[in-house]
Scaffold this motif. Sequence first.
Motif, PDB file in Angstrom:
ATOM      1  N   UNK A 136       0.802  -1.224   0.000  1.00 16.30           N
ATOM      2  CA  UNK A 136       0.000   0.000   0.000  1.00 16.30           C
ATOM      3  C   UNK A 136       0.836   1.276   0.000  1.00 16.30           C
ATOM      4  N   UNK A 137       1.804   1.374   0.883  1.00 16.55           N
ATOM      5  CA  UNK A 137       2.569   2.622   1.013  1.00 16.55           C
ATOM      6  C   UNK A 137       3.570   2.835  -0.118  1.00 16.55           C
ATOM      7  N   UNK A 138       3.816   1.818  -0.937  1.00 19.00           N
ATOM      8  CA  UNK A 138       4.763   1.965  -2.042  1.00 19.00           C
ATOM      9  C   UNK A 138       4.127   1.838  -3.419  1.00 19.00           C
ATOM     10  N   UNK A 139       2.897   1.343  -3.506  1.00 19.53           N
ATOM     11  CA  UNK A 139       2.297   1.165  -4.832  1.00 19.53           C
ATOM     12  C   UNK A 139       1.646   2.461  -5.333  1.00 19.53           C
ATOM     13  N   UNK A 140       1.395   2.563  -6.638  1.00 19.86           N
ATOM     14  CA  UNK A 140       0.799   3.771  -7.217  1.00 19.86           C
ATOM     15  C   UNK A 140      -0.742   3.752  -7.205  1.00 19.86           C
ATOM     16  N   UNK A 141      -1.320   3.029  -6.266  1.00 19.66           N
ATOM     17  CA  UNK A 141      -2.777   2.914  -6.204  1.00 19.66           C
ATOM     18  C   UNK A 141      -3.274   1.557  -6.647  1.00 19.66           C
ATOM     19  N   UNK A 142      -2.422   0.838  -7.356  1.00 19.65           N
ATOM     20  CA  UNK A 142      -2.731  -0.524  -7.788  1.00 19.65           C
ATOM     21  C   UNK A 142      -1.502  -1.391  -7.545  1.00 19.65           C
ATOM     22  N   UNK A 143      -1.722  -2.685  -7.392  1.00 20.64           N
ATOM     23  CA  UNK A 143      -0.635  -3.645  -7.237  1.00 20.64           C
ATOM     24  C   UNK A 143      -0.499  -4.370  -8.569  1.00 20.64           C
TER      25      UNK A 143
END
Length: 180
Positions: free
Chosen positions: A15-22
């Motif tokens: 969550x804290x590193x993704x751009x809104x999607x995995x």
Amino acid sequence: QHMKDAVVASEDRTFYTNPGIDVLGIARTFYQNVRNGTRHGASSITQQYAERYYFNSTVSSYQGKVREAILAIKLDRQQDKDVIISNYLNTIYFGRDSYGVEQASKAYFGVSAKDLTISQSALLAGVIPSPNNFDPRISQAQAERRWNYVMDGMVTTGALPQAGRDAEVVPETVAFSRSD
């Protein structure tokens, strides 16, 4: 903060590193769905928030999932991660007639969300995927399985040291009765 850490460990460890999607999660799930003929999801917390708040229903078509992903990317660019996770926690269903973490905290433990312990937070985060099945009053075994998954995830994400995890026990919940 315990609740945020527990939800990240349970629902979206990137969550804290993704751009809104995995992206990797979506690709892996798409491959498994095509290969096995199943329909599993790989929605990030931001996607789940977009789905609940902006679509107000479960999105299951591939077209809907693409729109949801685009909206999640836009949200991620426009809102702080802590705002997104707070909004998510205040809009989702936890079971026991509770929408939002404050109501769920009271329904499960009789306390305000700000007073949740790590263990209580892990139990609440564990019920999110299926509140009607993972509530301890429905299935203690399923609730404990999910609690262990979340607690182990908190160690994996660095939110909790192993010694802290080892010291925790599954919390007791308060009796639930439906309101008229």
